[in-house]
Design a protein around this motif. Sequence first.
Motif, PDB file in Angstrom:
ATOM      1  N   HIS A  39       0.831  -1.207   0.000  1.00 50.36           N
ATOM      2  CA  HIS A  39       0.000   0.000   0.000  1.00 50.36           C
ATOM      3  C   HIS A  39       0.866   1.258   0.000  1.00 50.36           C
ATOM      4  CE1 HIS A  39      -3.575  -2.423   0.599  1.00 50.36           C
ATOM      5  NE2 HIS A  39      -2.980  -3.032   1.617  1.00 50.36           N
ATOM      6  N   SER A  40       1.912   1.275   0.812  1.00 48.51           N
ATOM      7  CA  SER A  40       2.810   2.430   0.828  1.00 48.51           C
ATOM      8  C   SER A  40       3.547   2.569  -0.497  1.00 48.51           C
ATOM      9  CB  SER A  40       3.801   2.293   1.979  1.00 48.51           C
ATOM     10  OG  SER A  40       4.722   3.356   1.973  1.00 48.51           O
ATOM     11  N   ALA A  41       3.984   1.450  -1.072  1.00 46.41           N
ATOM     12  CA  ALA A  41       4.692   1.503  -2.353  1.00 46.41           C
ATOM     13  C   ALA A  41       3.785   2.009  -3.468  1.00 46.41           C
ATOM     14  CB  ALA A  41       5.238   0.121  -2.696  1.00 46.41           C
ATOM     15  N   THR A  42       2.524   1.581  -3.468  1.00 46.65           N
ATOM     16  CA  THR A  42       1.589   2.044  -4.499  1.00 46.65           C
ATOM     17  C   THR A  42       1.314   3.535  -4.357  1.00 46.65           C
ATOM     18  OG1 THR A  42       0.563  -0.146  -4.516  1.00 46.65           O
ATOM     19  CG2 THR A  42      -0.675   1.653  -5.519  1.00 46.65           C
ATOM     20  N   LEU A  43       1.178   4.034  -3.113  1.00 45.53           N
ATOM     21  CA  LEU A  43       0.937   5.464  -2.904  1.00 45.53           C
ATOM     22  C   LEU A  43       2.128   6.293  -3.369  1.00 45.53           C
ATOM     23  CD1 LEU A  43      -0.657   7.836  -1.778  1.00 45.53           C
ATOM     24  CD2 LEU A  43       0.276   7.313   0.485  1.00 45.53           C
ATOM     25  N   LEU A  44       3.342   5.886  -3.022  1.00 47.39           N
ATOM     26  CA  LEU A  44       4.524   6.641  -3.446  1.00 47.39           C
ATOM     27  C   LEU A  44       4.682   6.617  -4.967  1.00 47.39           C
ATOM     28  CD1 LEU A  44       7.070   5.519  -0.702  1.00 47.39           C
ATOM     29  CD2 LEU A  44       5.871   7.692  -0.869  1.00 47.39           C
ATOM     30  N   LEU A  45       4.402   5.475  -5.558  1.00 48.13           N
ATOM     31  CA  LEU A  45       4.494   5.396  -7.020  1.00 48.13           C
ATOM     32  C   LEU A  45       3.424   6.255  -7.689  1.00 48.13           C
ATOM     33  CD1 LEU A  45       5.999   4.059  -9.368  1.00 48.13           C
ATOM     34  CD2 LEU A  45       4.345   2.193  -9.260  1.00 48.13           C
ATOM     35  N   ALA A  46       2.239   6.339  -7.097  1.00 46.95           N
ATOM     36  CA  ALA A  46       1.176   7.187  -7.656  1.00 46.95           C
ATOM     37  C   ALA A  46       1.573   8.658  -7.602  1.00 46.95           C
ATOM     38  CB  ALA A  46      -0.124   6.952  -6.896  1.00 46.95           C
ATOM     39  N   GLN A  47       2.203   9.087  -6.515  1.00 50.55           N
ATOM     40  CA  GLN A  47       2.664  10.473  -6.422  1.00 50.55           C
ATOM     41  C   GLN A  47       3.711  10.774  -7.492  1.00 50.55           C
ATOM     42  OE1 GLN A  47       3.945  11.388  -2.438  1.00 50.55           O
ATOM     43  NE2 GLN A  47       2.201  10.378  -1.497  1.00 50.55           N
ATOM     44  N   THR A  48       4.655   9.843  -7.669  1.00 49.22           N
ATOM     45  CA  THR A  48       5.705  10.060  -8.675  1.00 49.22           C
ATOM     46  C   THR A  48       5.128  10.080 -10.081  1.00 49.22           C
ATOM     47  OG1 THR A  48       7.253   8.917  -7.202  1.00 49.22           O
ATOM     48  CG2 THR A  48       7.918   9.218  -9.489  1.00 49.22           C
ATOM     49  N   ALA A  49       4.217   9.155 -10.366  1.00 49.10           N
ATOM     50  CA  ALA A  49       3.611   9.111 -11.702  1.00 49.10           C
ATOM     51  C   ALA A  49       2.802  10.372 -11.975  1.00 49.10           C
ATOM     52  CB  ALA A  49       2.731   7.867 -11.832  1.00 49.10           C
ATOM     53  N   LEU A  50       2.105  10.885 -10.948  1.00 48.55           N
ATOM     54  CA  LEU A  50       1.325  12.110 -11.130  1.00 48.55           C
ATOM     55  C   LEU A  50       2.231  13.292 -11.477  1.00 48.55           C
ATOM     56  CD1 LEU A  50      -1.496  13.481 -10.839  1.00 48.55           C
ATOM     57  CD2 LEU A  50      -0.891  13.931  -8.462  1.00 48.55           C
ATOM     58  N   ARG A  51       3.336  13.424 -10.791  1.00 44.50           N
ATOM     59  CA  ARG A  51       4.257  14.533 -11.055  1.00 44.50           C
ATOM     60  C   ARG A  51       4.898  14.384 -12.436  1.00 44.50           C
ATOM     61  NH1 ARG A  51       5.908  17.276  -6.329  1.00 44.50           N
ATOM     62  NH2 ARG A  51       7.868  17.824  -7.332  1.00 44.50           N
TER      63      ARG A  51
END
Length: 293
Positions: free
Chosen positions: A147-159
């Motif tokens: 869950h933490s890895a998916t959230l961090l990856l979502a932030q990076t992909a959004l930027r």
Amino acid sequence: MRGSELPSKGMDPQTERPKKMNTEHLIADRQEGIGICGWILVSLSCLLVLITFPFSIWTCVKVVREYERAVVFRLGRILSKKAKGPGMILVLPCTDTFTKVDLRTVACKIPPQEILTRDAVTAQVDGVVHYRIHSAVSAVANVTDVHSATLLLAQTALRNVLGTQSLAQLLAGRQEIAHSIQATLDSATEQWGVKVARVEIKDIRIPMPMQRAMAAEAEAAREKKAKVVAAEGEMNASKALQRASMVLSESPAALPLRYLQTLTAVAAQNNSTIVFPLPTNMFGSLGQKRTGG
């Protein structure tokens, strides 16, 4: 030489994505088994269960809910490529441990990210990611905290995705940008056993001076459009008046009839004094008659 063969044309081995991700790169080869010592420990555990039966049944039988799956480890090795459940599962004491994984859809809120668009405008964007775990074994064995890895990856992909768009594209093409972010996340989290179901961009905040500038630009565009429409209306009205004057000039009796029609319309609206113009030739004809008389 085979070792020096080049990859086929049009294919890049660095970026080529396999159709089916294999999770065995972090899972030990099950062909090797647990060894003789392992089997001895498993046998002793089974013997302990039989000796303490039926009291041991309370520690060996575990219940897995309908929306959960259990990944069982025996002596540190994953017992099966497929997770256990739902229902009751048997866990041996001392040798077996298990981890429950929730398979329900998770709604994860992406914190506001300050980005710089392609046309050098700063904006704060936040969103929501909906995902679920479809492979419990991969989610447990391939990543520490899925869950933490998916959230961090979502932030990076959004930027990363929003940094390649201009402000106009960002405001007008939210749906296309969300689909692009979803595809990026889905390809990156497949090896973790995660399926990204939906990505939504919630809010886009831009600086107040930029908002005022955009409002002034929109107001100027509306005024320009209004002036163009008014000018076109004046032009059409002048053409209609020109055609009407040509029709009235062809018939001398049409102008008094138009006067009478206008008088009727004005009298029906307001009860007031009306100044009605009369042709001057009418007074001339009356004076001639008196002189002649």
